[in-house]
Design a protein around this motif. Sequence first.
Motif, PDB file in Angstrom:
ATOM      1  N   LEU A   9     -84.325 -48.128  -4.025  1.00  0.00           N
ATOM      2  CA  LEU A   9     -85.554 -47.913  -3.004  1.00  0.00           C
ATOM      3  C   LEU A   9     -85.307 -48.833  -1.784  1.00  0.00           C
ATOM      4  O   LEU A   9     -85.686 -48.671  -0.758  1.00  0.00           O
ATOM      5  N   PHE A  10     -85.011 -50.114  -2.249  1.00  0.00           N
ATOM      6  CA  PHE A  10     -85.262 -51.338  -1.411  1.00  0.00           C
ATOM      7  C   PHE A  10     -84.099 -51.791  -0.699  1.00  0.00           C
ATOM      8  O   PHE A  10     -84.004 -52.686  -0.017  1.00  0.00           O
ATOM      9  N   GLY A  11     -82.992 -51.324  -1.441  1.00  0.00           N
ATOM     10  CA  GLY A  11     -81.672 -51.885  -0.857  1.00  0.00           C
ATOM     11  C   GLY A  11     -81.461 -51.371   0.372  1.00  0.00           C
ATOM     12  O   GLY A  11     -82.129 -50.637   1.016  1.00  0.00           O
ATOM     13  N   PRO A  12     -80.306 -52.154   1.187  1.00  0.00           N
ATOM     14  CA  PRO A  12     -80.383 -52.090   2.533  1.00  0.00           C
ATOM     15  C   PRO A  12     -79.785 -50.466   3.039  1.00  0.00           C
ATOM     16  O   PRO A  12     -80.321 -50.175   4.031  1.00  0.00           O
ATOM     17  N   SER A  13     -79.218 -49.958   2.209  1.00  0.00           N
ATOM     18  CA  SER A  13     -78.501 -48.694   2.539  1.00  0.00           C
ATOM     19  C   SER A  13     -79.676 -47.658   2.591  1.00  0.00           C
ATOM     20  O   SER A  13     -79.868 -46.895   3.520  1.00  0.00           O
ATOM     21  N   ALA A  14     -80.804 -47.765   1.618  1.00  0.00           N
ATOM     22  CA  ALA A  14     -81.612 -46.681   1.527  1.00  0.00           C
ATOM     23  C   ALA A  14     -82.875 -47.025   2.412  1.00  0.00           C
ATOM     24  O   ALA A  14     -83.046 -46.041   3.139  1.00  0.00           O
ATOM     25  N   VAL A  15     -83.208 -48.272   2.765  1.00  0.00           N
ATOM     26  CA  VAL A  15     -84.353 -48.607   3.844  1.00  0.00           C
ATOM     27  C   VAL A  15     -83.905 -47.871   5.132  1.00  0.00           C
ATOM     28  O   VAL A  15     -84.733 -47.692   6.051  1.00  0.00           O
ATOM     29  N   HIS A  16     -82.599 -47.786   5.392  1.00  0.00           N
ATOM     30  CA  HIS A  16     -82.278 -47.470   6.675  1.00  0.00           C
ATOM     31  C   HIS A  16     -82.315 -45.740   6.912  1.00  0.00           C
ATOM     32  O   HIS A  16     -81.930 -45.151   7.870  1.00  0.00           O
ATOM     33  N   GLN A  17     -82.700 -44.956   5.931  1.00  0.00           N
ATOM     34  CA  GLN A  17     -82.625 -43.730   6.296  1.00  0.00           C
ATOM     35  C   GLN A  17     -83.975 -43.026   6.073  1.00  0.00           C
ATOM     36  O   GLN A  17     -83.934 -41.918   6.563  1.00  0.00           O
ATOM     37  N   GLY A  18     -84.914 -43.309   5.241  1.00  0.00           N
ATOM     38  CA  GLY A  18     -86.033 -42.334   5.399  1.00  0.00           C
ATOM     39  C   GLY A  18     -87.165 -43.257   4.507  1.00  0.00           C
ATOM     40  O   GLY A  18     -87.034 -44.361   4.131  1.00  0.00           O
ATOM     41  N   ASP A  19     -88.303 -42.325   4.920  1.00  0.00           N
ATOM     42  CA  ASP A  19     -89.502 -43.154   4.515  1.00  0.00           C
ATOM     43  C   ASP A  19     -89.497 -42.961   2.742  1.00  0.00           C
ATOM     44  O   ASP A  19     -88.512 -42.413   2.266  1.00  0.00           O
ATOM     45  N   LEU A  20     -90.259 -43.943   2.208  1.00  0.00           N
ATOM     46  CA  LEU A  20     -90.089 -44.154   0.522  1.00  0.00           C
ATOM     47  C   LEU A  20     -90.241 -42.631  -0.085  1.00  0.00           C
ATOM     48  O   LEU A  20     -89.990 -42.533  -1.421  1.00  0.00           O
ATOM     49  N   THR A  21     -91.505 -41.885   0.362  1.00  0.00           N
ATOM     50  CA  THR A  21     -91.491 -40.473  -0.316  1.00  0.00           C
ATOM     51  C   THR A  21     -90.337 -39.618  -0.174  1.00  0.00           C
ATOM     52  O   THR A  21     -89.652 -39.170  -1.126  1.00  0.00           O
TER      53      THR A  21
END
Length: 323
Positions: A9-21
Amino acid sequence: MACRDLPVLFGPSAVHQGDLTVLWAEWRGKKPEDELRGKVVWVTGASSGIGEELAYQLSKIGALLAISARREDELERVKNKCLQISSLSEKDILVLRLDLTDRSSHEAATNSVLKHFGKIDVLINNGGRSQRSLFVDTNLDVYSAIIELNYLGTISLTKHVLNHMIQRKKGKIVTVSSVMGIMGAPLATGYCASKHALQGFFNSLRTELTDYPEISIINICPGPVQSNIIQNVFTENLSKSIESAGDQSHKMPTTRCVRLTLVSVANDLKEAWISDNPYLAVCYLWQYAPTWAWWLMNRMGKKRIENFKSGVDADVSYSRKKK
Ligand SMILES: NC(=O)c1ccc[n+]([C@@H]2O[C@H](COP(=O)([O-])OP(=O)(O)OC[C@H]3O[C@@H](n4cnc5c(N)ncnc54)[C@H](O)[C@@H]3O)[C@@H](O)[C@H]2O)c1
């Protein structure tokens, strides 16, 4: 959730793509393949960009498609590719010419889809155009045209399809809004206004449908995505096209935006922010700390205008892959 899962959820690739939901739904939620196979999905603006890619990914999943836009030859091209990459057959894809601004045609268009498939499970309101011009330079006719297309065209089609969904007591109305439906940015005052109008409209419509729990209203808010949106923008005059769209390769790939859109649809997310940073972070700021967002946007906005005036893409300065 185990601690080892946190980087997902919090890694660099994930945070660049969509909100947490959205990311949670992609990781743990329902799969588009399970939820949308065999469903009748009507996509507007399917002749290029996000709508075209929606047609490809939906066809691979096995959804039955009605694809609409103004250019029938482009829609036939999209249909042919869908047939090549999927197991759908000719009758599973209806090409239906539709001009969103020709509101008097929307009832007949809805009836054509119903006649062909017998039902509409999902309407994806995707067709629309953006803007690149400063308010002080822009003719008011442009504002009227943007609202006519992005807002009135969308709610007109929705009205006809919703009548059918209310009779069936089920369905999904998906609208491709934008992060510009949440924040404000220079060069896009009319576009932002039209997307804010859509957000307000659909968030209100949802509250009128509480007797129909199986009708979902889903607002998708992408940040900058690779498509033909810039070459098709409204400028300061209706008769003027943009001189150069500039390189678009720094933007989110269309395939990724569409995958997260379908995840959001499968999971009935009411609002999904699908964007690279910094626009994703600005959405959070705009929602939770607007004073900081306004301060930041004043700085980012200046650079946006400078970029546009120098002939490169307005958003080029903020991407990870600067050009
Ligand atoms: N690409 C982005 O950066 C981005 C970001 C946020 C939101 N969006 C939204 O995504 C949606 C799709 O845009 P895109 O990026 O794929 O751009 P695009 O220009 O590639 O595609 C737009 C589609 O809308 C259709 N369209 C335009 N006017 C129409 C009309 N009068 N009647 C029917 N169809 C019409 C076009 O023919 C095309 O099929 C738009 O609503 C846009 O506002 C795009």
